[in-house]
Write a protein that holds these residues in place. Sequence first.
Motif, mmCIF file in Angstrom:
data_model
loop_
_atom_site.group_PDB
_atom_site.id
_atom_site.type_symbol
_atom_site.label_atom_id
_atom_site.label_comp_id
_atom_site.label_asym_id
_atom_site.label_seq_id
_atom_site.Cartn_x
_atom_site.Cartn_y
_atom_site.Cartn_z
ATOM 1 N N VAL A 65 -1.864 -7.986 -3.497
ATOM 2 C CA VAL A 65 -3.258 -8.329 -3.888
ATOM 3 C C VAL A 65 -3.720 -7.130 -4.450
ATOM 4 C CG1 VAL A 65 -3.781 -10.560 -2.349
ATOM 5 C CG2 VAL A 65 -4.371 -8.118 -1.714
ATOM 6 N N ILE A 66 -3.115 -5.899 -4.219
ATOM 7 C CA ILE A 66 -3.748 -4.449 -4.576
ATOM 8 C C ILE A 66 -3.568 -4.340 -5.914
ATOM 9 C CG2 ILE A 66 -4.053 -3.506 -2.156
ATOM 10 C CD1 ILE A 66 -1.563 -2.024 -3.068
ATOM 11 N N PRO A 67 -4.386 -3.699 -6.692
ATOM 12 C CA PRO A 67 -4.346 -3.325 -8.153
ATOM 13 C C PRO A 67 -3.432 -2.386 -8.325
ATOM 14 C CG PRO A 67 -6.249 -2.161 -7.277
ATOM 15 C CD PRO A 67 -5.760 -2.849 -6.321
ATOM 16 N N ALA A 68 -2.631 -2.441 -9.334
ATOM 17 C CA ALA A 68 -1.435 -1.350 -9.773
ATOM 18 C C ALA A 68 -2.145 -0.088 -9.980
ATOM 19 C CB ALA A 68 -0.745 -1.996 -11.002
ATOM 20 N N PRO A 69 -1.748 1.108 -9.683
ATOM 21 C CA PRO A 69 -2.165 2.155 -10.077
ATOM 22 C C PRO A 69 -2.321 2.590 -11.623
ATOM 23 C CG PRO A 69 -0.324 2.633 -8.731
ATOM 24 C CD PRO A 69 -0.418 1.078 -9.095
ATOM 25 N N GLU A 70 -3.414 3.239 -12.245
ATOM 26 C CA GLU A 70 -3.335 3.280 -13.438
ATOM 27 C C GLU A 70 -2.097 4.234 -14.077
ATOM 28 O OE1 GLU A 70 -7.247 5.094 -14.415
ATOM 29 O OE2 GLU A 70 -8.216 3.636 -13.443
ATOM 30 N N ARG A 71 -1.902 4.063 -15.336
ATOM 31 C CA ARG A 71 -0.631 5.077 -15.837
ATOM 32 C C ARG A 71 0.451 4.997 -15.219
ATOM 33 N NH1 ARG A 71 -2.112 9.969 -15.424
ATOM 34 N NH2 ARG A 71 -4.159 9.509 -14.597
ATOM 35 N N VAL A 72 0.837 3.778 -14.514
ATOM 36 C CA VAL A 72 2.107 3.216 -14.027
ATOM 37 C C VAL A 72 2.546 2.237 -14.497
ATOM 38 C CG1 VAL A 72 3.139 2.628 -12.064
ATOM 39 C CG2 VAL A 72 2.042 4.756 -11.769
ATOM 40 N N HIS A 73 3.576 2.141 -15.089
ATOM 41 C CA HIS A 73 4.682 0.881 -15.519
ATOM 42 C C HIS A 73 4.623 -0.223 -14.320
ATOM 43 C CE1 HIS A 73 7.934 -0.992 -18.089
ATOM 44 N NE2 HIS A 73 6.805 -1.894 -18.110
ATOM 45 N N CYS A 74 3.918 -1.282 -14.445
ATOM 46 C CA CYS A 74 4.189 -2.187 -13.213
ATOM 47 C C CYS A 74 5.095 -3.494 -13.847
ATOM 48 C CB CYS A 74 3.001 -2.558 -12.499
ATOM 49 S SG CYS A 74 3.192 -3.220 -11.175
ATOM 50 N N LEU A 75 6.409 -3.577 -12.823
ATOM 51 C CA LEU A 75 6.901 -4.854 -13.127
ATOM 52 C C LEU A 75 6.682 -5.953 -11.981
ATOM 53 C CD1 LEU A 75 10.304 -2.963 -14.493
ATOM 54 C CD2 LEU A 75 8.432 -4.142 -15.917
ATOM 55 N N ARG A 76 6.363 -7.117 -12.136
ATOM 56 C CA ARG A 76 6.117 -7.978 -11.131
ATOM 57 C C ARG A 76 7.280 -8.894 -10.813
ATOM 58 N NH1 ARG A 76 1.084 -6.737 -9.025
ATOM 59 N NH2 ARG A 76 -0.039 -5.801 -10.762
ATOM 60 N N VAL A 77 7.635 -8.915 -9.706
ATOM 61 C CA VAL A 77 8.916 -9.747 -9.311
ATOM 62 C C VAL A 77 8.431 -10.633 -7.916
ATOM 63 C CG1 VAL A 77 10.557 -8.156 -10.228
ATOM 64 C CG2 VAL A 77 9.824 -8.170 -7.729
ATOM 65 N N LYS A 96 0.847 -1.221 0.068
ATOM 66 C CA LYS A 96 0.025 -0.101 0.112
ATOM 67 C C LYS A 96 0.984 1.243 -0.005
ATOM 68 C CE LYS A 96 -3.769 -2.288 2.200
ATOM 69 N NZ LYS A 96 -4.309 -2.240 3.983
ATOM 70 N N MET A 97 1.896 1.233 0.634
ATOM 71 C CA MET A 97 2.631 2.617 0.910
ATOM 72 C C MET A 97 3.375 2.829 -0.513
ATOM 73 S SD MET A 97 3.605 5.011 3.183
ATOM 74 C CE MET A 97 3.338 6.151 2.258
ATOM 75 N N GLY A 98 4.085 1.717 -1.042
ATOM 76 C CA GLY A 98 4.728 1.963 -2.373
ATOM 77 C C GLY A 98 3.958 2.468 -3.350
ATOM 78 N N TYR A 99 2.644 1.481 -3.407
ATOM 79 C CA TYR A 99 1.633 1.866 -4.560
ATOM 80 C C TYR A 99 1.170 3.255 -4.588
ATOM 81 C CZ TYR A 99 1.429 -2.658 -6.500
ATOM 82 O OH TYR A 99 1.601 -3.878 -6.934
ATOM 83 N N ALA A 100 0.854 3.844 -3.014
ATOM 84 C CA ALA A 100 0.364 5.141 -2.921
ATOM 85 C C ALA A 100 1.613 6.239 -3.362
ATOM 86 C CB ALA A 100 0.104 5.315 -1.460
#
Length: 222
Positions: free
Chosen positions: A59-71, A35-39
Amino acid sequence: FETGLLAGLNVVITAGPTREAIDPVRYISNHSSGKMGYAIAAAARDAGARVTLISGPVVIPAPERVHCLRVESARDMLDSALAQLGQCDIFIAAAAVADYRPMTAANQKIKKSADSMELTLVKNPDVVATVAAHEQRPFTVGFAAETQDVDIYARDKLVRKNLDMIVANDVSMSDIGFNSDQNAVTVFWAENQQSFAQMSKQALARELVELIAHQYQQTQEQ
Ligand code: PMT
């Protein structure tokens, strides 16, 4: 804050926990929700930055218009972070990276047999310290999750990991820090420090982005 505060800048943020495999079905991890990093990613985007979010499993959704790389693991997170350094002005490490991983991950599920078993752990690479030591070093901001003597340990990490700023949270209080919707922090940098009372992670993220942008601009003017 001003919407153009981070215009034209590339901001890379790590968030969430890492998972360190024991076998194909088990792992070592922690309670970070992301939550902290996504905010912070959403706030940096709103400030006009191009944002890349390197996220452990959450489990939280990625913010819109942010490039998300999952590791998954700390080593995956390090590889992803290093791959961004050619295009990174500000690096913010909000992830709760596992400090240790099992020395070996079993290829097959470990069977229950003996009454006790030992797991040997080895140290993981430090993602934010490696970024801060790199020749293409961005302006680097770390977090510190502490349960005691927050100021002393945070200042020690600021120096030891060669960071520009560190955001310290006291995770001994269950209503803030890991997994909660609120946080309260003190930010330290070489010349000064600033405390933020308990508030939502969204509101805090905007305060942090403003402070980080201000400090970043000062280094550019020098
Ligand atoms: O995800 P949430 O549920 O919203 O919770 C937010 C949080 C409490 C996880 C977040 O605010 C926070 O404090 N993140 C850092 C947690 C942590 O691992 O702190 P640390 O003191 O162990 O690490 C210090 C810094 O080094 C951090 O920036 C961490 O990302 C980084 N680190 C640590 C170990 C490692 N192997 N590599 C790293 O990059």
